[in-house]
Scaffold this motif. Structure first.
Motif, PDB file in Angstrom:
ATOM      1  N   ASP A 152       0.874  -1.030   0.008  1.00  0.00           N
ATOM      2  CA  ASP A 152      -0.040   0.121  -0.029  1.00  0.00           C
ATOM      3  C   ASP A 152       0.831   1.390   0.040  1.00  0.00           C
ATOM      4  N   TYR A 153       0.172   2.132   0.101  1.00  0.00           N
ATOM      5  CA  TYR A 153       0.868   3.662  -0.051  1.00  0.00           C
ATOM      6  C   TYR A 153       1.901   3.924   1.045  1.00  0.00           C
ATOM      7  N   SER A 154       1.267   3.382   2.313  1.00  0.00           N
ATOM      8  CA  SER A 154       2.472   3.605   3.670  1.00  0.00           C
ATOM      9  C   SER A 154       3.581   2.650   3.321  1.00  0.00           C
ATOM     10  N   GLN A 155       3.361   1.659   3.023  1.00  0.00           N
ATOM     11  CA  GLN A 155       4.730   0.776   2.813  1.00  0.00           C
ATOM     12  C   GLN A 155       5.658   1.085   1.833  1.00  0.00           C
ATOM     13  N   ARG A 156       4.900   1.809   0.554  1.00  0.00           N
ATOM     14  CA  ARG A 156       5.643   2.424  -0.375  1.00  0.00           C
ATOM     15  C   ARG A 156       6.462   3.489  -0.075  1.00  0.00           C
ATOM     16  N   MET A 157       5.927   4.116   0.821  1.00  0.00           N
ATOM     17  CA  MET A 157       6.971   5.424   1.398  1.00  0.00           C
ATOM     18  C   MET A 157       7.938   4.902   2.252  1.00  0.00           C
ATOM     19  N   ILE A 158       7.896   3.844   3.131  1.00  0.00           N
ATOM     20  CA  ILE A 158       8.888   3.217   3.917  1.00  0.00           C
ATOM     21  C   ILE A 158       9.689   2.597   3.043  1.00  0.00           C
ATOM     22  N   TYR A 159       9.499   1.860   1.927  1.00  0.00           N
ATOM     23  CA  TYR A 159      10.222   1.140   0.965  1.00  0.00           C
ATOM     24  C   TYR A 159      11.006   2.094   0.239  1.00  0.00           C
ATOM     25  N   ASN A 160      10.793   3.348  -0.101  1.00  0.00           N
ATOM     26  CA  ASN A 160      11.189   4.072  -0.906  1.00  0.00           C
ATOM     27  C   ASN A 160      12.466   5.086   0.082  1.00  0.00           C
ATOM     28  N   ASN A 161      12.152   5.330   1.272  1.00  0.00           N
ATOM     29  CA  ASN A 161      13.097   6.097   2.184  1.00  0.00           C
ATOM     30  C   ASN A 161      14.186   5.099   2.668  1.00  0.00           C
ATOM     31  N   TYR A 162      13.953   3.613   2.650  1.00  0.00           N
ATOM     32  CA  TYR A 162      14.733   2.699   2.834  1.00  0.00           C
ATOM     33  C   TYR A 162      15.924   2.908   1.774  1.00  0.00           C
ATOM     34  N   GLN A 163      15.356   2.661   0.521  1.00  0.00           N
ATOM     35  CA  GLN A 163      16.202   2.848  -0.699  1.00  0.00           C
ATOM     36  C   GLN A 163      17.023   3.956  -0.927  1.00  0.00           C
ATOM     37  N   ALA A 164      16.431   5.249  -0.453  1.00  0.00           N
ATOM     38  CA  ALA A 164      17.155   6.448  -0.275  1.00  0.00           C
ATOM     39  C   ALA A 164      18.303   6.487   0.592  1.00  0.00           C
ATOM     40  N   ILE A 165      18.025   6.066   1.767  1.00  0.00           N
ATOM     41  CA  ILE A 165      19.189   5.859   2.797  1.00  0.00           C
ATOM     42  C   ILE A 165      20.341   5.140   2.095  1.00  0.00           C
ATOM     43  N   ASN A 166      20.075   3.954   1.525  1.00  0.00           N
ATOM     44  CA  ASN A 166      21.028   3.127   0.947  1.00  0.00           C
ATOM     45  C   ASN A 166      21.703   3.841  -0.168  1.00  0.00           C
ATOM     46  N   PHE A 167      21.262   4.654  -0.931  1.00  0.00           N
ATOM     47  CA  PHE A 167      21.562   5.428  -2.068  1.00  0.00           C
ATOM     48  C   PHE A 167      22.592   6.423  -1.498  1.00  0.00           C
ATOM     49  N   ILE A 168      22.062   6.967  -0.586  1.00  0.00           N
ATOM     50  CA  ILE A 168      23.185   8.165   0.078  1.00  0.00           C
ATOM     51  C   ILE A 168      24.354   7.332   0.735  1.00  0.00           C
ATOM     52  N   ASP A 169      24.225   6.041   1.186  1.00  0.00           N
ATOM     53  CA  ASP A 169      25.285   5.339   1.696  1.00  0.00           C
ATOM     54  C   ASP A 169      26.206   5.000   0.774  1.00  0.00           C
ATOM     55  N   LYS A 170      25.865   4.828  -0.502  1.00  0.00           N
ATOM     56  CA  LYS A 170      26.603   4.269  -1.759  1.00  0.00           C
ATOM     57  C   LYS A 170      27.308   5.488  -2.304  1.00  0.00           C
ATOM     58  N   TYR A 171      26.760   6.602  -2.147  1.00  0.00           N
ATOM     59  CA  TYR A 171      27.392   7.801  -2.904  1.00  0.00           C
ATOM     60  C   TYR A 171      27.468   8.856  -1.845  1.00  0.00           C
ATOM     61  N   LYS A 172      28.151   8.694  -0.639  1.00  0.00           N
ATOM     62  CA  LYS A 172      28.121   9.462   0.183  1.00  0.00           C
ATOM     63  C   LYS A 172      29.704  10.175   0.278  1.00  0.00           C
ATOM     64  N   HIS A 173      30.373   9.843  -0.426  1.00  0.00           N
ATOM     65  CA  HIS A 173      31.753  10.181  -0.878  1.00  0.00           C
ATOM     66  C   HIS A 173      31.911  11.149  -1.989  1.00  0.00           C
ATOM     67  N   ASP A 174      30.808  11.056  -2.525  1.00  0.00           N
ATOM     68  CA  ASP A 174      30.718  12.021  -3.807  1.00  0.00           C
ATOM     69  C   ASP A 174      30.216  13.423  -3.689  1.00  0.00           C
ATOM     70  N   ASP A 175      30.794  14.340  -4.454  1.00  0.00           N
ATOM     71  CA  ASP A 175      30.067  15.740  -4.005  1.00  0.00           C
ATOM     72  C   ASP A 175      28.416  15.477  -4.478  1.00  0.00           C
ATOM     73  N   LEU A 176      27.751  16.281  -3.458  1.00  0.00           N
ATOM     74  CA  LEU A 176      26.362  16.538  -3.878  1.00  0.00           C
ATOM     75  C   LEU A 176      26.150  17.500  -5.183  1.00  0.00           C
ATOM     76  N   THR A 177      25.283  17.096  -5.969  1.00  0.00           N
ATOM     77  CA  THR A 177      24.864  17.807  -7.305  1.00  0.00           C
ATOM     78  C   THR A 177      23.443  18.010  -7.574  1.00  0.00           C
ATOM     79  N   PRO A 178      23.189  18.855  -8.252  1.00  0.00           N
ATOM     80  CA  PRO A 178      21.663  19.116  -8.515  1.00  0.00           C
ATOM     81  C   PRO A 178      21.034  17.816  -9.066  1.00  0.00           C
ATOM     82  N   GLU A 179      21.850  17.055  -9.643  1.00  0.00           N
ATOM     83  CA  GLU A 179      21.466  15.817 -10.524  1.00  0.00           C
ATOM     84  C   GLU A 179      21.434  14.873  -9.471  1.00  0.00           C
ATOM     85  N   LEU A 180      22.335  14.627  -8.490  1.00  0.00           N
ATOM     86  CA  LEU A 180      21.937  13.632  -7.442  1.00  0.00           C
ATOM     87  C   LEU A 180      20.847  13.909  -6.712  1.00  0.00           C
ATOM     88  N   ILE A 181      20.703  15.455  -6.374  1.00  0.00           N
ATOM     89  CA  ILE A 181      19.252  15.567  -5.617  1.00  0.00           C
ATOM     90  C   ILE A 181      18.147  15.018  -6.498  1.00  0.00           C
TER      91      ILE A 181
END
Length: 292
Positions: A152-181
């Protein structure tokens, strides 16, 4: 949330006369009140007028004027600034000593990976609940642990946030850019906003305001959409610490990045989730790994 009417602004001469008069009478400029609180007008207006002041408005203008010499300006279009009170500096020191690398071997050691995975799940759940997600932690953890498709919608939000946190961990050594945002926004809003074309895209009009859900009152009108590419570049430079002759503590910088993204409101939806994700980005990029 109610917008509080500001107090009457005195003429410059009147304000200077007030400040000189109070300083000559032995009153020293202050940043915080006697309880060390950094109060704003919406709080101060309810207090009893201090001695030697004719009104609470007069006291507020004296307090506000005294803070100006301690303000640190920020490199944004608007004249944003901040002040580091003693309590804030104390808190930053505690974060520095408690949440960086040396604590790793002592308190977590070989269980670090398991500990962090559980923490990332809990953060994804908590962040989504701030946005209105309604599900139990047990169900949410089971979904994330076994990589189940959200139901459902609530589970999708949680799933997405979990993917986002893992994305951050993967690219945390890169400079932040508008494209990454944009990529980060696409992840946190996947299948959770009305128009899928708005995922990972800056808004293309100014038909958006931050409103009070109860009253419908407009609380904030974001900057024009044409300015967003330039504003995002400035935000990224600030987040990466690319400022000549200036240093902002990484934790303060992360807080300001969170504020600035929410202020700019560059997306049709998902601004809050993206702003929180950027806070973690700045923190992890600067080795505050325990934020995970």
């Amino acid at each position: 949330m109610k917008i509080v009417a500001p107090p009457r602004l005195p003429a410059t001469e009147e304000l200077l006369k007030l400040v000189v008069e109070k300083v000559q009478s032995g009153m020293m400029p202050a940043t915080v009140d006697e309880k060390r609180r950094y109060l704003h007008w919406d709080k101060i207006r309810h207090l009893k007028t201090p001695d030697k002041f004719d009104s609470i408005e007069q006291y507020w203008h004296f307090l506000k004027f005294s803070r100006r010499g301690q303000q640190k300006l920020l490199p944004f279009t608007e004249e944003f600034s901040y002040i580091l009170t003693d309590d804030i500096q104390k808190n930053i020191h505690e974060i520095d000593t408690q949440m960086r690398g040396s604590i790793e071997a002592e308190n977590i050691g070989k269980d670090k990976k398991k500990y962090i995975i559980r923490s990332l799940m809990d953060e994804a759940i908590s962040s989504s609940q701030l946005e209105g997600a309604a599900t139990t932690r047990k169900v949410a953890r089971d979904m994330l642990r076994h990589n189940k498709e959200p139901e459902d919608y609530s589970q999708r939000m949680i799933y997405n946030n979990y993917q986002a946190i893992n994305f951050i961990d993967k690219y945390k050594h890169d400079d932040l850019t508008p494209e990454l945002i944009l990529e980060l926004h696409k992840i946190v809003t996947d299948n959770t906003i009305d128009n899928p074309d708005d995922e990972g895209r800056f808004r293309r009009d100014d038909d958006i305001n931050v409103v009070d859900n109860l009253t419908g009152n407009v609380l904030h009108s974001p900057p024009e959409h044409q300015s967003l590419p330039d504003r995002m570049k400035v935000l990224c430079d600030f987040a990466n610490g690319n400022m000549l002759n200036s240093f902002v503590h990484p934790i303060i910088r992360a807080i300001i990045v969170h504020f600035a993204l929410a202020y700019d409101h560059p997306f049709v939806d998902g601004n809050g989730r993206t702003a929180r994700a950027l806070f973690y980005w700045v923190a992890l990029k600067n080795n505050y790994w325990l934020f995970q």
